[in-house]
Enzyme design. Sequence first.
Site, mmCIF file in Angstrom:
data_model
loop_
_atom_site.group_PDB
_atom_site.id
_atom_site.type_symbol
_atom_site.label_atom_id
_atom_site.label_comp_id
_atom_site.label_asym_id
_atom_site.label_seq_id
_atom_site.Cartn_x
_atom_site.Cartn_y
_atom_site.Cartn_z
ATOM 1 N N TYR A 1 15.054 31.433 2.504
ATOM 2 C CA TYR A 1 13.769 32.295 3.004
ATOM 3 C C TYR A 1 13.927 32.761 4.513
ATOM 4 O O TYR A 1 14.318 31.789 5.183
ATOM 5 C CB TYR A 1 12.550 31.582 2.765
ATOM 6 C CG TYR A 1 12.181 31.505 1.224
ATOM 7 C CD1 TYR A 1 11.881 32.749 0.483
ATOM 8 C CD2 TYR A 1 12.116 30.185 0.793
ATOM 9 C CE1 TYR A 1 11.305 32.471 -0.667
ATOM 10 C CE2 TYR A 1 11.836 30.117 -0.604
ATOM 11 C CZ TYR A 1 11.245 31.330 -1.077
ATOM 12 O OH TYR A 1 10.939 31.220 -2.771
ATOM 13 N N LYS B 1 0.955 -1.223 -0.196
ATOM 14 C CA LYS B 1 -0.116 -0.183 0.010
ATOM 15 C C LYS B 1 1.036 1.288 -0.187
ATOM 16 O O LYS B 1 2.149 1.100 0.271
ATOM 17 C CB LYS B 1 -0.957 0.015 1.238
ATOM 18 C CG LYS B 1 -0.236 0.066 2.573
ATOM 19 C CD LYS B 1 -1.242 -0.191 3.594
ATOM 20 C CE LYS B 1 -0.386 -0.023 5.013
ATOM 21 N NZ LYS B 1 -1.287 -0.121 6.255
#
Length: 814
Positions: free
Chosen positions: A710, A484
């Site tokens: 940033y 999965k």
Amino acid sequence: MSISIKNSIAILNATWIGINPDTTVDTISIDSRSLQNSEHTLFFALTGPNNDAHHYINDLIANGVQNFVVTFIPEECKDRANFLIVENTLVALQQFASYYRSLFHFPIIGLTGSNGKTIVKEWLNFLLSPDYNVIRSPKSYNSQVGVPLSVIAINEKHNLGIFEAGISTVNEMDKLEKIIKPTIGILTNIGSSHDEGFTNLEEKIQQKMLLFQNAAVLIYQKNSEVEKYISAKTNPFSWSYKEENADVFVFKKETENQQTTLFYTYKNNNYQLKIPFIDKASVENAVSSLMVLLYFGYESSVIQSRMEMLFPVEMRLEVKNGINNCSIIDDSYSSDFQSLKIALDVLESQNKFKKKTVILSDIFQSGFPNEQLYAKVAQLIISNKINRVIGIGETISEFKDQFLNCITFKTTADFIANFDKLDFSNESILIKGARSFQFEEIVTLLEEKTHETVLEINLNAISYNLNFFKSKLKPKVKIMVMVKAFGYGNGGLEIAKLLEHHKVDYLGVAFADEGISLKNGGIKLPIMVLNPENTSFSAIIQHQLEPEIYSLKGLHAFLKIAKQKNLQHFPIHIKVDTGMHRLGFEENTVDELIATLKGNSTVKVQSILSHMATSDDAKHYDFALSQIQLFDRLSSKIRNELDVKPIRHILNTSGISNFPEAQFDMVRLGIGLYGVSNDENEQKELETVGTLKSIISQIRIIPAGDSVGYGRRFMAEKQTKVATIPIGYADGISRAWGNGIGFVSIKEQQAPILGSVCMDMLMVDVTQIECAEGDDVIIFGESPTVSYIAQKLHTIPYEILTSISQRVKRVFYR
């Protein structure tokens, strides 16, 4: 090879029980899944800590194999084939190889060392092949199993052998020496690889030197520790950068254009030689190769002309995504008969499509006449059910008629010129060519174009980890493997193909669309959908998936659709809640569950399962036991009252190791397959599966006081060398991993992450690292590990793995 079963009995000192003692064998196999197995194959049923090939003999007989070396005959196989019974099948394989080696009397080069064996072997093959018909170890076949398989590939046309031998502990090399019996020995670099198997460096050297105990000559870098163990039968032939009394004294000088000039003195004469490498390891490997050419008496002009053409060696075979929904098996650096057989097996294990194409160059150094060689290649192509062959080369073009559906080109350039006229779509493509054909250009044409950040998936490690957990299971306990969440971020379909190749019993996915994708990719294994939505039931039925049913509402919804479609005995999986309190029938709803299912023939209870909440936490051991006991009671009640015998399963990865008494009929293997364990000791036993890699895009030097990224969250306190890496949080790297908390590895050194992780990039401090733009960067793998990152970020490895974006290309390799 053509050896009778009668002769094999004596070779192996075996007991024979069978149906035809006059049968002959012409191939040896240890892989039950190979399509190349036939009635003339002698199959050795090897038994290891994680696997037992005796389990596959019944299937092999059904597929036509008739000859087996075993430690016992499985009950259902008696009187159906020829069996050679021995005490140990691995020892028998080695005995067989030793006997077979004794039939040939040409020079054999044996290599060992910690590093460089495969590279020196491949370079020597390149350097010597103009003058010799060389047989060599395919890939890195240097183990207790790989060496005998390599030697058994010798045939009567070969006149030089090059075999590598690798050991990881004591009492291994003596066995390999008896198989290789080298006449010429080469000791490559002795480093720290596999140190854990030896008491100290001296023991490691002593054990490796056993390979050369009967060799006529040993080539090595002059070293007094090595010389203590050189046999009196063996002539030393040494080289050195420092000791002028070595047979060959070498001085190296780095020159322009990434080249090194070697100045060397041999027999009182001075020579120089240019090689296209500057790194230490490659230069050492080149010197080892030079020593062989000197020993063979080559002229310095020939040495120069050949060694200046040395090349980087690709050490692995890769599986890549291709254009037009193709899958590419990239083995574009060598073309010989043995490695072709290996590559075809990989193609089959990873095949996603009905259509299979092989792009193949001329094959060199097979030892067979061309007519016989290409007849054998054509038979391999037929055995492996290849739909199309594209041959490139003068020789293979002459034998085009040997193959069905074959087109040929004289050169790689001709192929590229006609590329647009060829259709490549929805198929698996094996690209297998000798280096001189430059098939990397074909790979570039066919490969899907993505950015330079990749998640490399080691398929060998997945196989190893699977067998590790299988070895913990009781006989007849089945195994479901969870694929999965895109195979926990590693790639669903490719891993599912490998698991199908390994004959696991079930695959597990979370949602129907994951299962549908696998079925559309050709997966035939039964697939259980753990979290099916009611709206997906029709699609589940259409694609023959098997739903987990965890509530009365869901059961009634599925039964309604099943009745409308006139289904009979459609498999469903009943989940009971034993304490996880996530999904499942609680104890007070089990009676209504039974009443609803009793007498209903539209569905069949294929399995009953539950999920443990604390299988990895010793503090909650008693709670885990209470879950197991409740599961046993509830599942037994359902079985008894419905009079059915479904598969029962409750254990996940950590449960397999911590609660072996609760294996019931099946276990569910999840993150352990991908090399992650909550137990420190078990973690040491598992192999790393995924390595997230990128490159350095740019390097800059900033002065003290400048900032990075940033928000100016990093301020340089001193002059700092900064490297920018093209990977960010859009690729799955947590922003919390920035600002000095995390690091990447460059040149095996830690480079701390500076400032905030950006959407597509991050910046690292490489002030103390000698590196250049374009150099590889490890985001996670061996260092840092996924578990280490998870610990620092106060999360779990699952989250780290499943966060990696699907825009990151997955590259699968062996």
